[in-house]
Design a protein around this motif. Structure first.
Motif, PDB file in Angstrom:
ATOM      1  N   LEU A 153       0.823  -1.201   0.000  1.00 15.52           N
ATOM      2  CA  LEU A 153       0.000   0.000   0.000  1.00 15.52           C
ATOM      3  C   LEU A 153       0.865   1.262   0.000  1.00 15.52           C
ATOM      4  CD1 LEU A 153      -2.761  -1.091   2.548  1.00 15.52           C
ATOM      5  CD2 LEU A 153      -2.888  -1.100   0.057  1.00 15.52           C
TER       6      LEU A 153
ATOM      7  N   PHE B 132      -7.344   2.755  -2.076  1.00 17.65           N
ATOM      8  CA  PHE B 132      -7.238   2.610  -0.623  1.00 17.65           C
ATOM      9  C   PHE B 132      -8.619   2.482   0.015  1.00 17.65           C
ATOM     10  CE2 PHE B 132      -2.984   5.097  -0.699  1.00 17.65           C
ATOM     11  CZ  PHE B 132      -2.317   3.928  -1.015  1.00 17.65           C
TER      12      PHE B 132
ATOM     13  N   VAL C 125      -9.749  -0.980  -0.520  1.00 18.61           N
ATOM     14  CA  VAL C 125      -9.056  -1.872   0.413  1.00 18.61           C
ATOM     15  C   VAL C 125      -9.787  -1.872   1.754  1.00 18.61           C
ATOM     16  CG1 VAL C 125      -6.951  -2.144   1.802  1.00 18.61           C
ATOM     17  CG2 VAL C 125      -6.774  -1.748  -0.665  1.00 18.61           C
ATOM     18  N   ILE C 126     -10.175  -0.701   2.227  1.00 23.32           N
ATOM     19  CA  ILE C 126     -10.900  -0.613   3.506  1.00 23.32           C
ATOM     20  C   ILE C 126     -12.201  -1.405   3.431  1.00 23.32           C
ATOM     21  CG2 ILE C 126     -12.104   0.950   5.081  1.00 23.32           C
ATOM     22  CD1 ILE C 126      -9.987   3.081   4.334  1.00 23.32           C
TER      23      ILE C 126
ATOM     24  N   TYR D 295      -5.803   8.331   3.707  1.00 23.28           N
ATOM     25  CA  TYR D 295      -6.428   7.097   3.232  1.00 23.28           C
ATOM     26  C   TYR D 295      -5.466   5.917   3.347  1.00 23.28           C
ATOM     27  CZ  TYR D 295      -9.607  10.579   1.332  1.00 23.28           C
ATOM     28  OH  TYR D 295     -10.480  11.636   1.198  1.00 23.28           O
TER      29      TYR D 295
ATOM     30  N   ALA E 220      -6.126   2.653   5.617  1.00 19.17           N
ATOM     31  CA  ALA E 220      -6.082   1.309   5.034  1.00 19.17           C
ATOM     32  C   ALA E 220      -5.124   0.404   5.809  1.00 19.17           C
ATOM     33  CB  ALA E 220      -5.665   1.389   3.568  1.00 19.17           C
TER      34      ALA E 220
ATOM     35  N   GLY F  65     -14.880   3.595   6.654  1.00 22.05           N
ATOM     36  CA  GLY F  65     -14.588   3.697   5.226  1.00 22.05           C
ATOM     37  C   GLY F  65     -15.614   4.539   4.496  1.00 22.05           C
TER      38      GLY F  65
END
Length: 349
Positions: free
Chosen positions: A21, A44, A47-48, A176, A180, A234
């Motif tokens: 990341l 990102f 991803v969350i 972000y 994440a 998120g």
């Protein structure tokens, strides 16, 4: 009980995923392009969402179609707590006075959004987590439809289907990225906890787990609340990335995108959750650029419209045809050769 995941034995997995990341964030920073910067922010955020979904689905084995409802709850918390009071009075006149005057930083709104979503995850989960299989999945979809319907008609508090604008936009990638990475470590910490181990045991051998004293509804509820909190945070960050919210922003489109990324990466793997996002997001962005047109000499080469969806569908079919359990299956990135965890395989002493 099935052999515990590799997550229990090493912290290498979240460290490797965090490094990936960070690499994406550095590429965005070096590129210095606003559109590319927004693309990495979107990655990102995905991803969350996908890791939040994995926290429940991956450990419990119960497919949830309703987790984006918690992102919706968090997104509106960001609207209620960060928009200027004057703008709230115009678009959401039904808010209570204390909330109308409240104005907090975006990171505090993300925490508040996570807490609000966790509360409702506890309320819904107290009923839903007693269900199993397709009944539980359908019930989570009903939860999503219920939240969407309420927020689409609550004119004085959510502006119904109108866009709620005025949310402060955060354009830099670093908040972000940090969020994440925190989410990855939360998911890892839960997976290696006794609740995570008990939940995976119930996933693989529910009868044996119950006979061993595992309270299956309780451990499912714990995972449901944690994953709901992640999705709520998120959702708040998502609102700050675009500056507005509508109920349909957090509905079927985001639901199926999130689920598809998790399935492609591997439902039972934290590494798969992150890699599914990185791979599919990179593919989607590449196809978008090709559809917009690439300059080659004096001519422009562009793919026909709709190729993005066709190619993405074809890639997903091929991956699931040759890797039914997803790219990572149940294995994790550990810095060693990945091994796949098989349900029922004897554990180590």
């Amino acid at each position: 009980m099935a052999r515990p995941s590799m997550l229990r034995r090493t912290i290498a997995t979240p460290l490797i995923l965090s490094a990936l990341l960070v690499a994406f964030a550095l590429v965005a920073w070096l590129a210095g392009s606003r559109p590319f910067n927004q693309t990495v922010i979107d990655i990102f955020l995905q991803v969350i969402f996908v890791v939040g979904l994995y926290t429940f689905v991956g450990n419990s084995g119960v497919i949830s179609f309703g987790h984006i409802a918690f992102a919706c709850l968090g997104g509106y918390v960001a609207a209620w707590t960060t928009i200027k009071p004057m703008m709230k009075g115009v678009s959401m006149p039904g808010l209570p006075d204390w909330l109308m005057q409240l104005e907090i930083p975006f990171w505090a709104a993300a925490v508040a959004g996570g807490g609000f979503a966790a509360f409702w995850a506890l309320v819904f989960g107290a009923v839903l987590m007693r269900l199993s299989g397709i009944a539980a999945s359908i019930a989570t979809f009903a939860m999503l439809a219920m939240v969407n319907s309420i927020y689409s008609n609550w004119t004085s508090v959510t502006a119904a289907t109108s866009s709620v604008v005025g949310i402060p936009i955060v354009r830099t990638v670093w908040p972000y990225l940090i969020a994440a990475i925190i989410v990855v470590f939360i998911a890892w910490a839960f997976a290696i906890s006794r609740y995570g181990l008990a939940l995976r045991a119930a996933r693989d051998e529910p009868t044996a787990a119950a006979a061993s004293g595992v309270d299956i509804p309780r451990v499912r509820l714990i995972a449901f609340v944690i994953s709901g909190a992640i999705m709520g945070a998120g959702g708040a960050l998502y609102a700050h990335s675009i500056g507005l919210v509508t109920p349909d922003t957090f509905y079927l489109g985001l639901t199926f995108t999130t689920l598809s990324m998790l399935v492609v990466g591997g439902i039972g793997s934290l590494s798969g959750a992150v890699l599914g996002v990185l791979i599919l997001s990179s593919l989607i962005q590449g196809l978008r650029w090709l559809e917009a047109g690439v300059q080659v000499g004096a001519s422009t080469i562009a793919l026909p419209g709709g190729v993005q969806e066709i190619a993405l569908g074809a890639v997903m079919i091929l991956i699931l045809m040759f890797r039914p359990a997803g790219i990572m299956g149940n294995s994790e990135l550990t810095g060693r050769i990945a091994r796949t965890e098989k349900p029922g395989e004897p554990g180590e002493n």
